[in-house]
Design a protein around this motif. Structure first.
Motif, PDB file in Angstrom:
ATOM      1  N   LEU A  28      -1.240  12.034   4.229  1.00  0.00           N
ATOM      2  CA  LEU A  28      -1.186  10.849   2.948  1.00  0.00           C
ATOM      3  C   LEU A  28      -1.708   9.487   3.270  1.00  0.00           C
ATOM      4  CD1 LEU A  28       2.346  13.098   1.562  1.00  0.00           C
ATOM      5  CD2 LEU A  28      -0.132  12.939   1.223  1.00  0.00           C
ATOM      6  N   ILE A  29      -1.556   8.919   2.255  1.00  0.00           N
ATOM      7  CA  ILE A  29      -1.480   7.883   1.838  1.00  0.00           C
ATOM      8  C   ILE A  29      -0.849   7.267   0.801  1.00  0.00           C
ATOM      9  CG2 ILE A  29      -2.525   5.250   1.584  1.00  0.00           C
ATOM     10  CD1 ILE A  29      -4.813   6.312   2.997  1.00  0.00           C
ATOM     11  N   ALA A  30       0.640   6.246   0.594  1.00  0.00           N
ATOM     12  CA  ALA A  30       1.780   6.348  -0.723  1.00  0.00           C
ATOM     13  C   ALA A  30       1.078   4.667  -1.261  1.00  0.00           C
ATOM     14  CB  ALA A  30       2.597   6.342  -0.143  1.00  0.00           C
ATOM     15  N   LYS A  85       0.663   6.125  -6.784  1.00  0.00           N
ATOM     16  CA  LYS A  85      -0.577   6.336  -6.443  1.00  0.00           C
ATOM     17  C   LYS A  85      -0.497   7.256  -5.059  1.00  0.00           C
ATOM     18  CE  LYS A  85      -5.114   5.820  -5.576  1.00  0.00           C
ATOM     19  NZ  LYS A  85      -6.398   4.564  -5.646  1.00  0.00           N
ATOM     20  N   ILE A  86      -1.049   8.932  -4.721  1.00  0.00           N
ATOM     21  CA  ILE A  86      -0.248   9.780  -3.638  1.00  0.00           C
ATOM     22  C   ILE A  86      -1.759   9.974  -3.110  1.00  0.00           C
ATOM     23  CG2 ILE A  86       0.269  11.184  -2.039  1.00  0.00           C
ATOM     24  CD1 ILE A  86       2.514   9.573  -2.574  1.00  0.00           C
ATOM     25  N   GLN A  87      -2.745  10.117  -2.360  1.00  0.00           N
ATOM     26  CA  GLN A  87      -4.346  10.187  -1.455  1.00  0.00           C
ATOM     27  C   GLN A  87      -3.549  11.016  -0.596  1.00  0.00           C
ATOM     28  OE1 GLN A  87      -5.171   6.321  -1.127  1.00  0.00           O
ATOM     29  NE2 GLN A  87      -7.196   7.180  -1.915  1.00  0.00           N
ATOM     30  N   ARG A  88      -4.454  12.093  -0.429  1.00  0.00           N
ATOM     31  CA  ARG A  88      -4.144  13.121   0.630  1.00  0.00           C
ATOM     32  C   ARG A  88      -4.991  12.811   1.449  1.00  0.00           C
ATOM     33  NH1 ARG A  88      -0.427  18.527   0.678  1.00  0.00           N
ATOM     34  NH2 ARG A  88       0.742  17.682  -0.973  1.00  0.00           N
ATOM     35  N   VAL A 114       1.787  -0.105   1.524  1.00  0.00           N
ATOM     36  CA  VAL A 114       1.004   1.223   1.244  1.00  0.00           C
ATOM     37  C   VAL A 114       2.058   1.817   2.514  1.00  0.00           C
ATOM     38  CG1 VAL A 114      -0.813   2.800   2.951  1.00  0.00           C
ATOM     39  CG2 VAL A 114      -0.883   0.490   1.170  1.00  0.00           C
ATOM     40  N   VAL A 115       2.202   3.242   2.332  1.00  0.00           N
ATOM     41  CA  VAL A 115       2.961   3.915   3.361  1.00  0.00           C
ATOM     42  C   VAL A 115       2.178   4.870   3.592  1.00  0.00           C
ATOM     43  CG1 VAL A 115       4.929   5.645   3.469  1.00  0.00           C
ATOM     44  CG2 VAL A 115       5.374   3.529   1.900  1.00  0.00           C
ATOM     45  N   LEU A 116       1.891   5.245   4.785  1.00  0.00           N
ATOM     46  CA  LEU A 116       1.521   5.938   6.189  1.00  0.00           C
ATOM     47  C   LEU A 116       1.993   7.790   6.489  1.00  0.00           C
ATOM     48  CD1 LEU A 116      -1.232   3.866   8.094  1.00  0.00           C
ATOM     49  CD2 LEU A 116      -1.100   4.949   5.309  1.00  0.00           C
TER      50      LEU A 116
END
Length: 102
Positions: free
Chosen positions: A5-7, A95-98, A60-62
């Protein structure tokens, strides 16, 4: 297969230092969560050339989790819920991206 995920997080200008401190604590605790493979915090570089778009977000949190169960346990954890509760409603843009392997 693990979950990546990228938050992307956005905070008001007057909450930046508070956000940085609370995120640092969240990262430290989250890295010890069962099933956490990666949990890294980065500040978004807003220094862009004239005419270039400014990147979205402040931090950003990886993240990488062993499975969905590990991610769900993280979201329900005291430290993650405490992070969310540290800010007034609407102060956190999240915003969360998978990510999918191609």
């Amino acid at each position: 297969m693990s979950l990546k995920l990228i938050a992307t997080l956005t905070f008001p200008a007057d909450q930046q230092e508070k956000a940085r401190d609370i995120l640092a604590d969240l990262v430290e605790k989250s890295q010890s969560d069962k099933g956490c493979l990666q949990y890294e915090l980065f500040a978004v570089d807003k220094q862009v050339e004239e005419g270039e778009p400014v990147p979205e977000g402040d931090f950003v949190v990886l993240e990488e989790w062993w499975d969905e169960e590990a991610l769900e346990a993280h979201v329900a954890s005291e430290h993650f819920q405490g992070f969310l509760g540290a800010f007034a409603e609407g102060e956190i843009g999240l915003k969360i991206q998978r990510l999918l392997t191609v």
